[in-house]
Write a protein that holds these residues in place. Structure first.
Motif, mmCIF file in Angstrom:
data_model
loop_
_atom_site.group_PDB
_atom_site.id
_atom_site.type_symbol
_atom_site.label_atom_id
_atom_site.label_comp_id
_atom_site.label_asym_id
_atom_site.label_seq_id
_atom_site.Cartn_x
_atom_site.Cartn_y
_atom_site.Cartn_z
ATOM 1 N N GLY A 105 96.611 60.807 -12.714
ATOM 2 C CA GLY A 105 96.882 60.977 -11.288
ATOM 3 C C GLY A 105 95.647 61.480 -10.544
ATOM 4 N N ALA A 106 95.815 61.646 -9.228
ATOM 5 C CA ALA A 106 94.727 62.199 -8.419
ATOM 6 C C ALA A 106 94.491 63.661 -8.802
ATOM 7 C CB ALA A 106 95.071 62.085 -6.935
ATOM 8 N N ALA A 107 95.570 64.359 -9.142
ATOM 9 C CA ALA A 107 95.441 65.768 -9.509
ATOM 10 C C ALA A 107 94.555 65.921 -10.753
ATOM 11 C CB ALA A 107 96.819 66.361 -9.766
ATOM 12 N N LEU A 110 90.929 65.388 -9.701
ATOM 13 C CA LEU A 110 90.359 66.533 -8.965
ATOM 14 C C LEU A 110 89.965 67.637 -9.948
ATOM 15 C CD1 LEU A 110 92.896 66.584 -5.998
ATOM 16 C CD2 LEU A 110 90.454 66.064 -5.816
ATOM 17 N N PHE A 131 96.128 70.509 1.316
ATOM 18 C CA PHE A 131 97.070 70.336 0.199
ATOM 19 C C PHE A 131 97.131 71.665 -0.558
ATOM 20 C CE2 PHE A 131 97.426 68.328 -4.274
ATOM 21 C CZ PHE A 131 98.803 68.199 -4.195
ATOM 22 N N TYR A 134 94.948 72.627 -3.829
ATOM 23 C CA TYR A 134 93.483 72.685 -3.934
ATOM 24 C C TYR A 134 92.957 74.063 -4.364
ATOM 25 C CZ TYR A 134 93.052 68.184 -1.325
ATOM 26 O OH TYR A 134 93.123 66.885 -0.896
ATOM 27 N N ASN A 175 90.744 64.917 2.668
ATOM 28 C CA ASN A 175 91.846 64.012 2.356
ATOM 29 C C ASN A 175 92.332 63.350 3.646
ATOM 30 O OD1 ASN A 175 95.188 64.949 2.523
ATOM 31 N ND2 ASN A 175 94.609 63.135 1.387
ATOM 32 N N ASN A 179 97.593 64.802 4.188
ATOM 33 C CA ASN A 179 98.758 65.639 3.926
ATOM 34 C C ASN A 179 98.330 67.038 4.330
ATOM 35 O OD1 ASN A 179 100.816 67.173 2.893
ATOM 36 N ND2 ASN A 179 100.330 66.796 0.727
ATOM 37 N N ASP A 213 89.690 62.757 -1.452
ATOM 38 C CA ASP A 213 90.986 62.674 -2.124
ATOM 39 C C ASP A 213 91.863 61.720 -1.314
ATOM 40 O OD1 ASP A 213 93.201 63.266 -3.681
ATOM 41 O OD2 ASP A 213 93.716 65.047 -2.500
ATOM 42 N N PRO A 215 94.917 59.646 -2.087
ATOM 43 C CA PRO A 215 96.101 59.019 -2.688
ATOM 44 C C PRO A 215 96.999 58.277 -1.688
ATOM 45 C CG PRO A 215 96.390 61.401 -2.614
ATOM 46 C CD PRO A 215 94.986 61.118 -2.166
ATOM 47 N N TYR A 216 96.751 58.503 -0.371
ATOM 48 C CA TYR A 216 97.589 57.825 0.628
ATOM 49 C C TYR A 216 96.860 56.631 1.255
ATOM 50 C CZ TYR A 216 100.206 62.172 0.209
ATOM 51 O OH TYR A 216 100.910 63.235 -0.291
ATOM 52 N N SER A 241 95.108 57.530 -6.522
ATOM 53 C CA SER A 241 96.100 57.317 -7.573
ATOM 54 C C SER A 241 97.050 56.222 -7.127
ATOM 55 C CB SER A 241 96.883 58.602 -7.834
ATOM 56 O OG SER A 241 97.716 58.893 -6.735
ATOM 57 N N SER A 243 100.209 56.854 -7.208
ATOM 58 C CA SER A 243 101.415 57.672 -7.084
ATOM 59 C C SER A 243 102.230 57.365 -5.842
ATOM 60 C CB SER A 243 101.040 59.158 -7.028
ATOM 61 O OG SER A 243 100.409 59.569 -8.209
ATOM 62 N N LYS A 244 101.547 57.356 -4.697
ATOM 63 C CA LYS A 244 102.274 57.416 -3.423
ATOM 64 C C LYS A 244 102.655 56.028 -2.921
ATOM 65 C CE LYS A 244 101.507 61.895 -3.251
ATOM 66 N NZ LYS A 244 102.507 62.945 -3.189
ATOM 67 N N ARG A 252 101.810 59.201 -13.494
ATOM 68 C CA ARG A 252 100.548 59.915 -13.636
ATOM 69 C C ARG A 252 99.360 59.007 -13.935
ATOM 70 N NH1 ARG A 252 100.965 62.401 -10.705
ATOM 71 N NH2 ARG A 252 99.460 64.004 -11.256
ATOM 72 N N TYR A 333 103.923 62.047 6.517
ATOM 73 C CA TYR A 333 104.232 63.386 7.012
ATOM 74 C C TYR A 333 104.003 63.475 8.517
ATOM 75 C CZ TYR A 333 103.155 64.292 2.084
ATOM 76 O OH TYR A 333 103.103 64.244 0.726
HETATM 77 C C1 PLP Z 1 96.546 65.323 -0.746
HETATM 78 C C2 PLP Z 1 97.056 65.125 -2.128
HETATM 79 N N1 PLP Z 1 96.178 65.044 -3.139
HETATM 80 C C3 PLP Z 1 96.586 64.868 -4.410
HETATM 81 C C4 PLP Z 1 97.925 64.776 -4.725
HETATM 82 C C5 PLP Z 1 98.316 64.587 -6.156
HETATM 83 O O1 PLP Z 1 98.554 63.213 -6.386
HETATM 84 P P1 PLP Z 1 98.924 62.672 -7.840
HETATM 85 O O2 PLP Z 1 100.402 62.686 -7.943
HETATM 86 O O3 PLP Z 1 98.368 61.303 -7.893
HETATM 87 O O4 PLP Z 1 98.293 63.572 -8.828
HETATM 88 C C6 PLP Z 1 98.875 64.867 -3.704
HETATM 89 C C7 PLP Z 1 100.313 64.845 -4.009
HETATM 90 O O5 PLP Z 1 101.163 65.252 -3.235
HETATM 91 C C8 PLP Z 1 98.430 65.049 -2.367
HETATM 92 O O6 PLP Z 1 99.292 65.135 -1.342
#
Ligand code: PLP
Length: 391
Positions: A105-107, A110, A131, A134, A175, A179, A213, A215-216, A241, A243-244, A252, A333
């Protein structure tokens, strides 16, 4: 502020999301699911596209031909190749497979980057509202966070970011689509930021990286896709990622891409996969890597249409209620001003009525609330009705 206090502060703020989550569960148990509208989470509500399920079936049918063992830490070469080619086409920056490292995932990306960049005491600049995770990621590697407020329109204040950088600053994390604000940063912001950071870095021994970052990325409702910061600054570490936009948050899978012009490009190629190892991620999930390569160029119109419908309803409701909110340009959001100054009290009152929101305080930005529209249509309608009636 001493590090223990800062983290305590961040924990306090982040625990708002958990508190809201738990409160929503209690409300559901007490009043029934139909009485609650939980608009607090950033958990995608869209289903993955059918090609995802086809790819899974194909993976299973292929049996031994699609291995599930460890592979080289940065991921399968053909997957990295597909991603580099996608990025090179999209950004016009000549990424190669070596620049791409598949992550959890992005997490996961990072954390791997911060593991590589930070020595204890090194600084990372964040922009509020940020976020909530972070500061914890930075703290994992004994880094220090420096939080810079945005401009009143929630775009980055480039001068403030540059002024916040010191000889110990290793990175700025940004980002967008953002978010929690939903803002997309224009090309000009990235150009100005690139120039400003290049100029600050010139006086320092090490470059200041932008950890972008993203992911969106595919969730935009503007006339054109979001600009590509990698076109404006060479020291960009791109994180994203699946993910979204594809509704695969639980699977993941994500990646980091090192800019081909990055000062430490070769070192980053070696260090990022090593970081995956020592962080215990080892490698990104094998099946998901192969599926991601098939999905990388999959059109996202359907996902955008899915969220745009919700975004338009949120826009109409907030606008009719006379609330002040940043343009709903991307992600899923809204971040309106609370009608009373105390955002926590406002969210408590809404909770009482069955509407679950997150106070802006959780993002270091009191006087606002975050509303997620990553929910089923009926849940959103219920939530907006509660809001309308309460205002
Ligand atoms: C700004 C931001 N970065 C990273 C993530 C983490 O994304 P991932 O689920 O791909 O790890 C999120 C998830 O809410 C997010 O909002």
């Amino acid at each position: 502020m001493p590090i223990a206090h800062r983290i305590h502060d961040a924990l306090e703020r982040a625990s708002w999301i958990r508190k809201m989550f738990e409160a929503a569960n209690i409300l559901r148990a007490e009043r029934g699911a139909d009485a609650v509208a939980d608009l607090s989470l950033g958990n995608p509500s869209n289903e993955p596209p059918s090609v995802f399920y086809e790819s899974l079936r194909e993976e299973a049918d292929a049996g031994e031909a699609r291995p599930h063992r460890y592979m080289t830490n940065p991921g399968y070469p053909e997957v990295r190749e597909a991603i580099a080619s996608h990025l090179a086409t999209r950004t016009t920056v000549p990424y190669t497979a070596d620049d791409v490292c598949m992550t959890v995932g992005a997490a996961g990306a990072l954390n791997a980057i911060l593991r590589v960049l930070l020595d204890p005491g090194d600084e990372v600049v964040l922009q509020s509202p940020a976020f909530v995770e972070y500061p914890f990621y930075v703290d994992n590697f004994q880094g220090q966070t420096c939080v810079v407020p945005p401009r009143p329109d929630f775009l980055p204040d480039v001068q403030r970011i540059a002024d916040a950088c010191t000889a110990n600053t290793r990175a700025v994390i940004l980002n967008a689509p953002n978010n929690p604000t939903g803002r997309i940063y224009p090309e000009r912001t990235w150009r100005d930021l690139g120039r400003a950071l290049a100029s600050v870095s010139a006086g320092l021994a090490r470059p200041i990286y932008v950890i972008f970052d993203d992911p969106y990325h595919h969730l935009w409702y503007t006339d054109a896709p979001p600009p590509e910061p990698a076109r404006s600054y060479d020291q960009v570490l791109y994180v994203t990622s699946f993910s979204k936009d594809l509704g695969l948050a639980g699977e993941r899978i994500g990646y980091v891409a090192v800019h081909p012009g990055a000062a430490d490009r070769a070192d980053l190629h070696r260090a990022l996969p090593f970081a995956l190892r020592v962080l215990g991620q080892v490698n990104a999930p094998a099946t998901m890597q192969r599926v991601a390569a098939r999905l990388i160029d999959h059109p996202r119109e359907d996902t955008r249409a899915y969220y745009r419908l919700r975004r338009d309803r949120v826009f109409d409701a907030l606008d009719a209620a006379g609330l002040d909110f940043p343009p709903l340009e991307g992600a899923f959001y809204a971040f309106p001003k609370t009608p009373i100054p105390d955002d926590m009290e406002f969210c408590r009152r809404m909770l009482d009525k069955g509407l679950v929101l997150v106070p802006g305080t959780a993002f270091g930005c009191p006087g606002r609330f975050r509303m997620s529209y990553a929910v089923a249509e009926d849940v959103l309608e219920r939530g907006l009705k509660i809001l309308r009636e309460a205002l």
